[in-house]
Design a protein around this motif. Structure first.
Motif, PDB file in Angstrom:
ATOM      1  N   THR A   8       5.484  13.998   8.696  1.00 30.46           N
ATOM      2  CA  THR A   8       5.552  12.752   7.923  1.00 30.46           C
ATOM      3  C   THR A   8       6.641  11.842   8.475  1.00 30.46           C
ATOM      4  O   THR A   8       6.425  10.642   8.674  1.00 30.46           O
ATOM      5  CB  THR A   8       5.843  13.053   6.431  1.00 30.46           C
ATOM      6  OG1 THR A   8       4.937  14.023   5.944  1.00 30.46           O
ATOM      7  CG2 THR A   8       5.767  11.789   5.606  1.00 30.46           C
ATOM      8  N   SER A  27      -1.547   9.104   5.946  1.00 35.54           N
ATOM      9  CA  SER A  27      -2.258   9.371   4.703  1.00 35.54           C
ATOM     10  C   SER A  27      -2.868  10.764   4.693  1.00 35.54           C
ATOM     11  O   SER A  27      -2.784  11.492   3.700  1.00 35.54           O
ATOM     12  CB  SER A  27      -3.345   8.313   4.479  1.00 35.54           C
ATOM     13  OG  SER A  27      -4.065   8.582   3.303  1.00 35.54           O
ATOM     14  N   ASN A  81      -1.282   4.808  10.029  1.00 40.11           N
ATOM     15  CA  ASN A  81      -1.387   4.849   8.574  1.00 40.11           C
ATOM     16  C   ASN A  81      -2.425   5.865   8.127  1.00 40.11           C
ATOM     17  O   ASN A  81      -2.232   6.577   7.144  1.00 40.11           O
ATOM     18  CB  ASN A  81      -1.709   3.470   8.001  1.00 40.11           C
ATOM     19  CG  ASN A  81      -0.472   2.670   7.712  1.00 40.11           C
ATOM     20  OD1 ASN A  81       0.468   3.158   7.105  1.00 40.11           O
ATOM     21  ND2 ASN A  81      -0.468   1.419   8.134  1.00 40.11           N
ATOM     22  N   SER A 101       0.832  -1.206   0.000  1.00 38.48           N
ATOM     23  CA  SER A 101       0.000   0.000   0.000  1.00 38.48           C
ATOM     24  C   SER A 101       0.865   1.254   0.000  1.00 38.48           C
ATOM     25  O   SER A 101       0.624   2.191  -0.760  1.00 38.48           O
ATOM     26  CB  SER A 101      -0.924  -0.013   1.226  1.00 38.48           C
ATOM     27  OG  SER A 101      -1.615   1.194   1.338  1.00 38.48           O
ATOM     28  N   HIS A 102       1.894   1.269   0.829  1.00 36.27           N
ATOM     29  CA  HIS A 102       2.797   2.413   0.878  1.00 36.27           C
ATOM     30  C   HIS A 102       3.541   2.563  -0.441  1.00 36.27           C
ATOM     31  O   HIS A 102       3.638   3.664  -0.984  1.00 36.27           O
ATOM     32  CB  HIS A 102       3.805   2.263   2.016  1.00 36.27           C
ATOM     33  CG  HIS A 102       3.219   2.549   3.353  1.00 36.27           C
ATOM     34  ND1 HIS A 102       3.950   3.084   4.377  1.00 36.27           N
ATOM     35  CD2 HIS A 102       1.972   2.376   3.858  1.00 36.27           C
ATOM     36  CE1 HIS A 102       3.191   3.228   5.446  1.00 36.27           C
ATOM     37  NE2 HIS A 102       1.985   2.797   5.144  1.00 36.27           N
ATOM     38  N   GLY A 151      -1.810  13.672   2.262  1.00 38.43           N
ATOM     39  CA  GLY A 151      -2.864  14.239   1.424  1.00 38.43           C
ATOM     40  C   GLY A 151      -2.894  15.757   1.490  1.00 38.43           C
ATOM     41  O   GLY A 151      -3.115  16.426   0.475  1.00 38.43           O
ATOM     42  N   PHE A 188      -5.366  11.673  -1.751  1.00 38.85           N
ATOM     43  CA  PHE A 188      -5.400  10.644  -0.721  1.00 38.85           C
ATOM     44  C   PHE A 188      -6.619  10.840   0.173  1.00 38.85           C
ATOM     45  O   PHE A 188      -7.030  11.959   0.445  1.00 38.85           O
ATOM     46  CB  PHE A 188      -4.149  10.695   0.160  1.00 38.85           C
ATOM     47  CG  PHE A 188      -2.891  10.230  -0.520  1.00 38.85           C
ATOM     48  CD1 PHE A 188      -2.933   9.352  -1.590  1.00 38.85           C
ATOM     49  CD2 PHE A 188      -1.658  10.655  -0.081  1.00 38.85           C
ATOM     50  CE1 PHE A 188      -1.776   8.913  -2.202  1.00 38.85           C
ATOM     51  CE2 PHE A 188      -0.493  10.221  -0.676  1.00 38.85           C
ATOM     52  CZ  PHE A 188      -0.551   9.352  -1.751  1.00 38.85           C
ATOM     53  N   LEU A 225      -6.953   6.348   3.923  1.00 36.52           N
ATOM     54  CA  LEU A 225      -5.848   5.397   3.768  1.00 36.52           C
ATOM     55  C   LEU A 225      -5.442   5.372   2.303  1.00 36.52           C
ATOM     56  O   LEU A 225      -5.828   4.499   1.536  1.00 36.52           O
ATOM     57  CB  LEU A 225      -6.253   4.003   4.255  1.00 36.52           C
ATOM     58  CG  LEU A 225      -5.139   2.974   4.358  1.00 36.52           C
ATOM     59  CD1 LEU A 225      -4.061   3.423   5.347  1.00 36.52           C
ATOM     60  CD2 LEU A 225      -5.692   1.626   4.797  1.00 36.52           C
ATOM     61  N   TYR A 226      -4.728   6.417   1.919  1.00 35.18           N
ATOM     62  CA  TYR A 226      -4.255   6.592   0.556  1.00 35.18           C
ATOM     63  C   TYR A 226      -5.427   6.564  -0.414  1.00 35.18           C
ATOM     64  O   TYR A 226      -6.326   7.385  -0.302  1.00 35.18           O
ATOM     65  CB  TYR A 226      -3.153   5.587   0.244  1.00 35.18           C
ATOM     66  CG  TYR A 226      -2.027   5.672   1.257  1.00 35.18           C
ATOM     67  CD1 TYR A 226      -1.201   6.788   1.300  1.00 35.18           C
ATOM     68  CD2 TYR A 226      -1.829   4.688   2.212  1.00 35.18           C
ATOM     69  CE1 TYR A 226      -0.191   6.906   2.245  1.00 35.18           C
ATOM     70  CE2 TYR A 226      -0.816   4.803   3.159  1.00 35.18           C
ATOM     71  CZ  TYR A 226      -0.007   5.916   3.163  1.00 35.18           C
ATOM     72  OH  TYR A 226       0.976   6.035   4.103  1.00 35.18           O
ATOM     73  N   LYS A 227      -5.481   5.610  -1.318  1.00 37.46           N
ATOM     74  CA  LYS A 227      -6.554   5.569  -2.329  1.00 37.46           C
ATOM     75  C   LYS A 227      -7.670   4.592  -1.960  1.00 37.46           C
ATOM     76  O   LYS A 227      -8.583   4.369  -2.729  1.00 37.46           O
ATOM     77  CB  LYS A 227      -5.969   5.172  -3.692  1.00 37.46           C
ATOM     78  CG  LYS A 227      -4.875   6.081  -4.192  1.00 37.46           C
ATOM     79  CD  LYS A 227      -5.424   7.267  -4.897  1.00 37.46           C
ATOM     80  CE  LYS A 227      -4.283   8.074  -5.502  1.00 37.46           C
ATOM     81  NZ  LYS A 227      -4.746   9.194  -6.260  1.00 37.46           N
ATOM     82  N   SER A 268       1.219   3.913  -3.154  1.00 38.10           N
ATOM     83  CA  SER A 268       0.693   5.254  -2.888  1.00 38.10           C
ATOM     84  C   SER A 268       1.782   6.318  -2.862  1.00 38.10           C
ATOM     85  O   SER A 268       1.588   7.434  -3.326  1.00 38.10           O
ATOM     86  CB  SER A 268      -0.062   5.255  -1.558  1.00 38.10           C
ATOM     87  OG  SER A 268      -1.139   4.354  -1.622  1.00 38.10           O
ATOM     88  N   TRP A 269       2.940   5.979  -2.320  1.00 34.70           N
ATOM     89  CA  TRP A 269       3.997   6.978  -2.163  1.00 34.70           C
ATOM     90  C   TRP A 269       4.596   7.403  -3.499  1.00 34.70           C
ATOM     91  O   TRP A 269       5.349   8.368  -3.553  1.00 34.70           O
ATOM     92  CB  TRP A 269       5.078   6.455  -1.223  1.00 34.70           C
ATOM     93  CG  TRP A 269       4.727   6.664   0.215  1.00 34.70           C
ATOM     94  CD1 TRP A 269       3.678   6.112   0.894  1.00 34.70           C
ATOM     95  CD2 TRP A 269       5.424   7.467   1.158  1.00 34.70           C
ATOM     96  NE1 TRP A 269       3.681   6.523   2.193  1.00 34.70           N
ATOM     97  CE2 TRP A 269       4.751   7.362   2.382  1.00 34.70           C
ATOM     98  CE3 TRP A 269       6.553   8.262   1.076  1.00 34.70           C
ATOM     99  CZ2 TRP A 269       5.159   8.025   3.524  1.00 34.70           C
ATOM    100  CZ3 TRP A 269       6.974   8.921   2.217  1.00 34.70           C
ATOM    101  CH2 TRP A 269       6.274   8.807   3.426  1.00 34.70           C
TER     102      TRP A 269
END
Length: 192
Positions: free
Chosen positions: A74, A123, A119, A59-60, A127, A135, A138-140, A63-64
């Motif tokens: 961060t 995110s 997390n 996931s990271h 975002g 974001f 949780l990200y997308k 997304s990153w």
């Protein structure tokens, strides 16, 4: 600090944690199929922890790639997240050796819930810093999936503390499946 340096650090720490997990697996006595089966709870705890960390890493990683700007918040959130993640080998070992113990299961669950909340915080922070990344919690991942994930884990924790200790590890398994299915149905995984 740029985001590549932070992600490289996170990648290294998570890889070490995933490797250490296997070192705490008990050896069967005797070495036989029966001896191995006697350790099925240990193998389940190990596999769940390994794949949960792997899911977080994936996931990271995906997304990153959209992150262009980070700040000290961060970095601090990432450090705290990695601190809790570093407890995975310890808590996995506790659960593996005391599968029916409410305290072991609750501690394992608290670590996972803490990482999940960190997390979400990470995110949201990213975002704000990278609005073009779009974001969410949780990200997308869709908000309803994140809330379902956290709800399943919290219900598991309550059940583990009150009436059924193993509910924690099973709820984490179910929540992991929900997140995995969401990740694979909502976007393609970039493996570069």
């Amino acid at each position: 600090m740029n985001n590549e340096r932070l992600t490289a650090f996170e990648d290294a720490i998570l890889a070490i944690i995933m490797t250490i997990l296997v070192l705490d697996l008990s050896k069967p006595n005797p070495v036989s199929w029966t001896g191995l089966w006697a350790l099925h709870a240990s193998f389940f705890a190990y596999a769940l922890s390994f794949f949960w960390i792997g899911l977080m890493w994936m996931s990271h990683h995906n997304s990153w790639q959209a992150v262009r700007t980070i700040n000290m918040t961060t970095v601090l959130l990432t450090l705290v997240l990695l601190f809790f993640a570093s407890l995975f080998p310890y808590t996995t070992s506790l659960v593996a050796n005391s599968f029916d113990n409410a305290t072991a299961q609750a501690l394992y669950g608290i670590i996972i819930i803490a990482i999940s909340l960190l997390n979400v915080g990470l995110s949201l922070n990213l975002g704000r810093l990278n609005p073009r990344a779009k974001f969410g919690l949780l990200y997308k991942t869709p908000t309803w999936v994140v809330l379902l994930d956290l709800g399943i884990k919290l219900i598991g924790l309550i059940l583990a503390i009150t009436i059924y200790p193993q509910a924690m590890i099973y709820s984490i398994f179910i929540a992991g499946l929900v997140l995995s299915i969401s990740m694979t149905t909502n976007r393609q995984v970039k493996l570069n």
